[in-house]
Design a protein around this motif. Structure first.
Motif, PDB file in Angstrom:
ATOM      1  N   ASP A 303      75.171  68.931 -46.951  1.00  0.00           N
ATOM      2  CA  ASP A 303      75.575  70.210 -47.542  1.00  0.00           C
ATOM      3  C   ASP A 303      74.389  71.169 -47.629  1.00  0.00           C
ATOM      4  N   SER A 304      73.236  70.658 -48.036  1.00  0.00           N
ATOM      5  CA  SER A 304      72.041  71.496 -48.127  1.00  0.00           C
ATOM      6  C   SER A 304      71.588  71.948 -46.749  1.00  0.00           C
ATOM      7  N   TYR A 305      71.678  71.047 -45.788  1.00  0.00           N
ATOM      8  CA  TYR A 305      71.307  71.393 -44.420  1.00  0.00           C
ATOM      9  C   TYR A 305      72.182  72.524 -43.894  1.00  0.00           C
ATOM     10  N   ARG A 306      73.489  72.420 -44.157  1.00  0.00           N
ATOM     11  CA  ARG A 306      74.401  73.467 -43.681  1.00  0.00           C
ATOM     12  C   ARG A 306      74.067  74.812 -44.315  1.00  0.00           C
ATOM     13  N   ARG A 307      73.780  74.834 -45.598  1.00  0.00           N
ATOM     14  CA  ARG A 307      73.456  76.099 -46.257  1.00  0.00           C
ATOM     15  C   ARG A 307      72.199  76.729 -45.655  1.00  0.00           C
ATOM     16  N   ALA A 308      71.259  75.898 -45.258  1.00  0.00           N
ATOM     17  CA  ALA A 308      69.998  76.414 -44.727  1.00  0.00           C
ATOM     18  C   ALA A 308      70.094  76.853 -43.276  1.00  0.00           C
ATOM     19  N   PHE A 309      70.950  76.192 -42.493  1.00  0.00           N
ATOM     20  CA  PHE A 309      70.936  76.406 -41.061  1.00  0.00           C
ATOM     21  C   PHE A 309      72.258  76.879 -40.476  1.00  0.00           C
ATOM     22  N   ARG A 310      73.212  77.175 -41.318  1.00  0.00           N
ATOM     23  CA  ARG A 310      74.524  77.591 -40.846  1.00  0.00           C
ATOM     24  C   ARG A 310      74.424  78.876 -40.035  1.00  0.00           C
ATOM     25  N   SER A 311      75.019  78.877 -38.847  1.00  0.00           N
ATOM     26  CA  SER A 311      75.071  80.086 -38.050  1.00  0.00           C
ATOM     27  C   SER A 311      75.915  81.139 -38.745  1.00  0.00           C
TER      28      SER A 311
END
Length: 315
Positions: A303-311
């Motif tokens: 979830d944290s990864y998605r928030r940081a790297f979401r296109s």
């Protein structure tokens, strides 16, 4: 006014030198006093990427600096200039805080500053740094390390993270966040966060496992086992394990798990699929398994990864 000496000797990568000059050389409005006196120090003009740069000061000024920044060098196979190594060592002995950006860690290693300390560099060069300096505790999976008077960072964006970390230490979170906003960066990434890379597979297709690896990567959504992989390769699981360790340096299961996590990274960045769907699409089975393995390998939850790297737009 604290002095930051940016070292310029040998062939340097322009990104790391440029970003350090940008961060330390331009005070934000919130920094009302005590910003940095940035000095570019070197013995002679140097090549920085496609440019030639003339240092403002000689290396004799380095020993009097409060903070010394060692940018990335172009070629780690070329020993760092002896005068640069000696200037770094002398500055540290005089009480300076010394920080390396990316492959600048090789200069710190040559100066003996990494012995007995945690250190990092770009993941592609971490093994070489460890081999040259066996007394250092080289960690290829973090953004930066802070040993108090000796700090090191991984490559590119992680160099920005370390510079922001230094500003946070000196001026507090508010000022560091202001600088990050100017750079259009996340306010803060902890140094222990992973570099968001996995051990790469050999790119060439001429090794014994090439066809098998391609076959597996097309079936990451399936519950593959080592036995399945060995059957496809027409060999025994034991022999397959020996091949993997020889060609890739990992066991088949380790490699397979990393490929599943890498695929999960791609889906988290480029799609709106929920964690459960990503777990199924990557062969993890359940969201619980995905979260556990993802955090173990990447260093942060999915979830944290998605928030940081979401296109900004779904693929």
């Amino acid at each position: 006014m604290p002095t930051v000496a940016l070292l310029a000797a040998g062939d340097l990568l322009h990104f790391e030198l440029g970003v350090a000059y940008e961060i330390f050389g331009n005070p934000p409005r919130e920094a009302t006093e005590g910003w940095y006196d940035v000095q570019l120090c070197g013995p002679r003009p140097v090549r920085v990427g496609p440019f030639k740069v003339e240092p403002e000061h000689g290396l004799d000024r380095v020993a009097a600096a409060d903070t010394v920044i060692v940018p990335a060098c172009v070629d780690i196979d070329v020993p760092p200039p002896a005068e640069l190594v000696e200037a770094v060592r002398a500055a540290h002995e005089a009480g300076a805080r010394v920080a390396s950006l990316c492959t600048g860690a090789f200069v710190l290693g040559a100066a003996g500053l990494l012995d007995g300390r945690r250190a990092t560099t770009h993941w592609a060069h971490a093994a070489e740094l460890s081999a040259r300096h066996p007394l250092a505790e080289v960690d290829p999976d973090v953004l930066y390390t802070d040993n108090g008077s000796v700090l090191t960072s991984a490559g590119k964006a992680a160099a920005v993270d370390l510079c922001l970390h230094l500003i946070h230490l000196d001026h507090g979170a508010s000022v560091a966040n202001s600088v990050a906003r100017r750079l259009v960066m996340q306010p803060h990434r902890p140094g222990g966060q992973a570099q968001f890379v996995s051990t790469p597979v050999q790119a060439s297709g001429d090794h014994a496992l090439a066809q098998l690896l391609a076959w597996v990567q097309e079936r990451l959504d399936q519950p593959l086992s080592v036995t399945d992989m060995a059957r496809k390769a027409n060999t025994s699981p034991r022999h397959l394990g020996r091949q993997f360790r020889s060609v890739i340096g990992q066991t088949p299961i380790q490699w397979l798990l990393i490929q599943r996590v890498r695929r999960a990274q791609e889906l988290l960045e480029a799609t709106d699929e929920n964690i459960e769907a990503v777990a199924v699409a990557t062969g993890m089975g359940t969201a619980t398994t995905l979260r556990r393995q993802f955090k173990k390998i990447v260093g942060v939850p999915p979830d944290s990864y998605r928030r940081a790297f979401r296109s900004t737009r779904p693929a």
